[in-house]
Scaffold this active site. Sequence first.
Site, PDB file in Angstrom:
ATOM      1  N   HIS A 166      -3.006 -57.111 -20.565  1.00 19.30           N
ATOM      2  CA  HIS A 166      -2.945 -55.646 -20.673  1.00 19.30           C
ATOM      3  C   HIS A 166      -3.706 -54.990 -19.521  1.00 19.30           C
ATOM      4  O   HIS A 166      -4.557 -55.634 -18.890  1.00 19.30           O
ATOM      5  CB  HIS A 166      -3.619 -55.193 -21.978  1.00 19.30           C
ATOM      6  CG  HIS A 166      -2.860 -55.519 -23.224  1.00 19.30           C
ATOM      7  ND1 HIS A 166      -3.399 -56.265 -24.243  1.00 19.30           N
ATOM      8  CD2 HIS A 166      -1.610 -55.177 -23.634  1.00 19.30           C
ATOM      9  CE1 HIS A 166      -2.514 -56.376 -25.231  1.00 19.30           C
ATOM     10  NE2 HIS A 166      -1.419 -55.720 -24.885  1.00 19.30           N
ATOM     11  N   CYS A 253     -10.078 -54.788 -27.217  1.00 25.82           N
ATOM     12  CA  CYS A 253      -8.950 -55.028 -28.158  1.00 25.82           C
ATOM     13  C   CYS A 253      -9.368 -55.038 -29.613  1.00 25.82           C
ATOM     14  O   CYS A 253      -8.525 -54.895 -30.495  1.00 25.82           O
ATOM     15  CB  CYS A 253      -8.279 -56.370 -27.961  1.00 25.82           C
ATOM     16  SG  CYS A 253      -8.318 -57.105 -26.409  1.00 25.82           S
TER      17      CYS A 253
HETATM   18  N1  GLY Z   1      -3.410 -62.795 -28.254  1.00 26.66           N
HETATM   19  C1  GLY Z   1      -3.290 -61.453 -27.912  1.00 26.66           C
HETATM   20  C2  GLY Z   1      -1.882 -61.088 -27.623  1.00 26.66           C
HETATM   21  O1  GLY Z   1      -1.218 -61.861 -26.974  1.00 26.66           O
HETATM   22  O2  GLY Z   1      -1.376 -60.079 -28.043  1.00 26.66           O
END
Ligand code: GLY
Length: 269
Positions: A166, A253
Amino acid sequence: MSRTPDPTHGFVRSVSRSLAACELLHLARQKFDLARARQQHAAYVRALEDAGVHVTVLPEEPDLPDAVFVEDTAVMLDELAVLGRLGLASRAREGELIASEIERVRKLFFIQAPAKLEGGDVLRVGKTLFVGRSTRTNQTGIDQLREITAPFGYSVIAVGVTGCLHLKTGATAPAPGLILVNPAWIDVAAFRGREVLSVPETEPWGANVLPVNDQVLVAASSPGMAEILKARGLNVRSLEISELQKAEAGLTCLSLLYSERSEPPGPRC
Ligand code: GLY
């Protein structure tokens, strides 16, 4: 340049027992220690609370390995929230599972198919939303976010993301006017006109820090980044999240933070 308000509240979700089956894009799968992941998650919640955030802990989703990464489900802004459309089938239900919680505190807008948008790709700096064009967020998602948020005075700037999951894996804003970035993963041209600080070469994951009120949380795996931020006068708290990092996660996150306002303003006419 307007400031991003300090968070007063946040959602987190307990670590799923199926964490070991998480999605991975760039990392090889390792053996997970679930008990340790849960201890680290609990310490993360305590750190948010110590920094003055009122945390709502949502229950574990046993069948959704990545549901602990609540940031990806939505974009929380002062006047509204936008529910993302998570890009992978295995994560698609996470949005609907948190929507009712978000609707209690914000007017909720929705990203519509075929758009894809994950909150981990949205970096807010004042009234500017930097949005990563990644494997999880497409141009249609960026365009829809722009359309939804423009009446509230936000501008959207697309940022190229390659080499990491991200945008916020490789870029965050730990203090007003300052962007931390891993330039190997993120197209820094998007941040023109701002101060951009690169991660130490030995700490490619070091840009994922989480500013919370008067503190900046930094992963224990990035001691060099912590020292750089301390030298700039920031109040750094180091946190061990190694088991969660195995799931290609970072500090941002793990929570969906927002600032409580008694009377959210409506859209500008
Ligand atoms: N493990 C985080 C994702 O790939 O969304």
